[in-house]
Design an enzyme around this catalytic site. Sequence first.
Site, PDB file in Angstrom:
ATOM      1  N   CYS A   6       0.475   2.024   9.008  1.00  0.00           N
ATOM      2  CA  CYS A   6       1.022   1.175   7.952  1.00  0.00           C
ATOM      3  C   CYS A   6       0.548  -0.277   8.043  1.00  0.00           C
ATOM      4  CB  CYS A   6       2.544   1.273   7.913  1.00  0.00           C
ATOM      5  SG  CYS A   6       3.401   0.612   9.332  1.00  0.00           S
ATOM      6  N   GLU A  42       0.804  -1.211   0.000  1.00  0.00           N
ATOM      7  CA  GLU A  42       0.000   0.000   0.000  1.00  0.00           C
ATOM      8  C   GLU A  42       0.843   1.270   0.000  1.00  0.00           C
ATOM      9  OE1 GLU A  42      -1.785  -1.839   3.556  1.00  0.00           O
ATOM     10  OE2 GLU A  42      -1.491   0.110   4.478  1.00  0.00           O
TER      11      GLU A  42
END
Length: 400
Positions: free
Chosen positions: A386, A91
């Site tokens: 994250c 991502e």
Amino acid sequence: MLPDVRHESRKTLLALFENWGEPLYRVDQLLQWLWPRRAASWEEMTNLPKTLRARLAETYSIGSLELARKQGSIDTTQKFLWRLHDGAFVESVLIPANPALYGDRADRHTLCVSTQVGCAYGCRFCASGLDGWKRNLAPWEIAGQILGIERWNLSQPTVVPTPQTAGESITGEVPAEATPAPAASIPPMPGQPAKPSPSQRLINNLVIMGMGEPLANYDNLLAALRSLNAPWGAHIGARKITISTSGVVPRIRQLAMEPEQFQLAISLHGATDVVRNRIMPINRKYPLAELTAACDEYVKRKERMITLEYILIDGVNDARDQVLPLSQLARRLNAKVNLIPYNKVEGLEWKRPTEERCRAFASALQATEVVTTLRIEKGHDIDAACGQLRLRTERELAAQ
Ligand code: SAH
Ligand code: SF4
């Protein structure tokens, strides 16, 4: 599988084209397509002869990342989930420097980039390491996150205008540095109408703070950053690229020896070995004394200020007794401190302290004359911490 063409430097391509008997200006034409024009196929490179394109296609692949999922939040922080060729997910998070007023789109952006699929370091509070480490990203997969988002931006109805001289980190503290615009105009995406001012770019700052431990994928990271930094590449100033590490001491020393002036951020999260050992297993291998010595070296060699990242976790590291050791450490390193209230991770017990408690910690630290910012995470509502979107997607897919 063929090697990706974006792994090659200008120097290597010059040698190759010379060997092929191609005029050397073709290298710059090719590089224009690969970087400022963000090409995703050989067919797009219409000013290169077909024979050369065919030869390139026999020698190299030209990868682009597949956008699997995208989430946007109210303040326009957006998260991109990429599906890689082997089915793995990584991502990137796009963060506007200034949330635009009255619903306009913001004009300067920081991109938070991933460097690995998963993470082997297993910090107790982090979603990225929950399912372990799967693999390192290749240089083009790291750089491809920037190119993919720039392409995505061009495919949107309105291109976000970007002043080329603007510079700002997440905290807005990195001094502005001129970033020249790519010289070429960028062709529209296939099937898209031409866009105004296509040579402007969206992303001004990079933070290597997505999934993975960047310094554990050192060679690929450096190869990607060198292309992103090069005048023939994406031309993003080294001072606008921040590498965040949990404290891989030998690699911090190695980075200190590199010629580029990358910014360094240390994920500290505890100012004593007792606290750090509890939440970051890496501290047992490289305890604070070793980490600070390596940071000292980085600061001396680069003559640059580093940043200490400090997540505030309720009842773990947010008590007043951490303020003094944190302040001593920061002052010794002449570092600034970024305080970040913890983002809740599904399935983990850790909690974010109250805003009042975060502010009290920040004020106490500030009172010791340490440059302190309290960063209220912009992407809290879209799992911006994250690794979370990827973890959720993988678990959803596994449950199907
Ligand atoms: N591995 C590197 C870079 C990726 S992590 C490192 O650890 O520095 C990027 C930052 O996000 C790190 O400072 C990390 O500690 C922080 N982080 C991880 N999980 C978080 C969470 N749930 N809330 C807030 N910050 C988090
Ligand atoms: Fe890995 Fe960084 Fe998460 Fe630690 S904080 S598990 S090093 S990504």
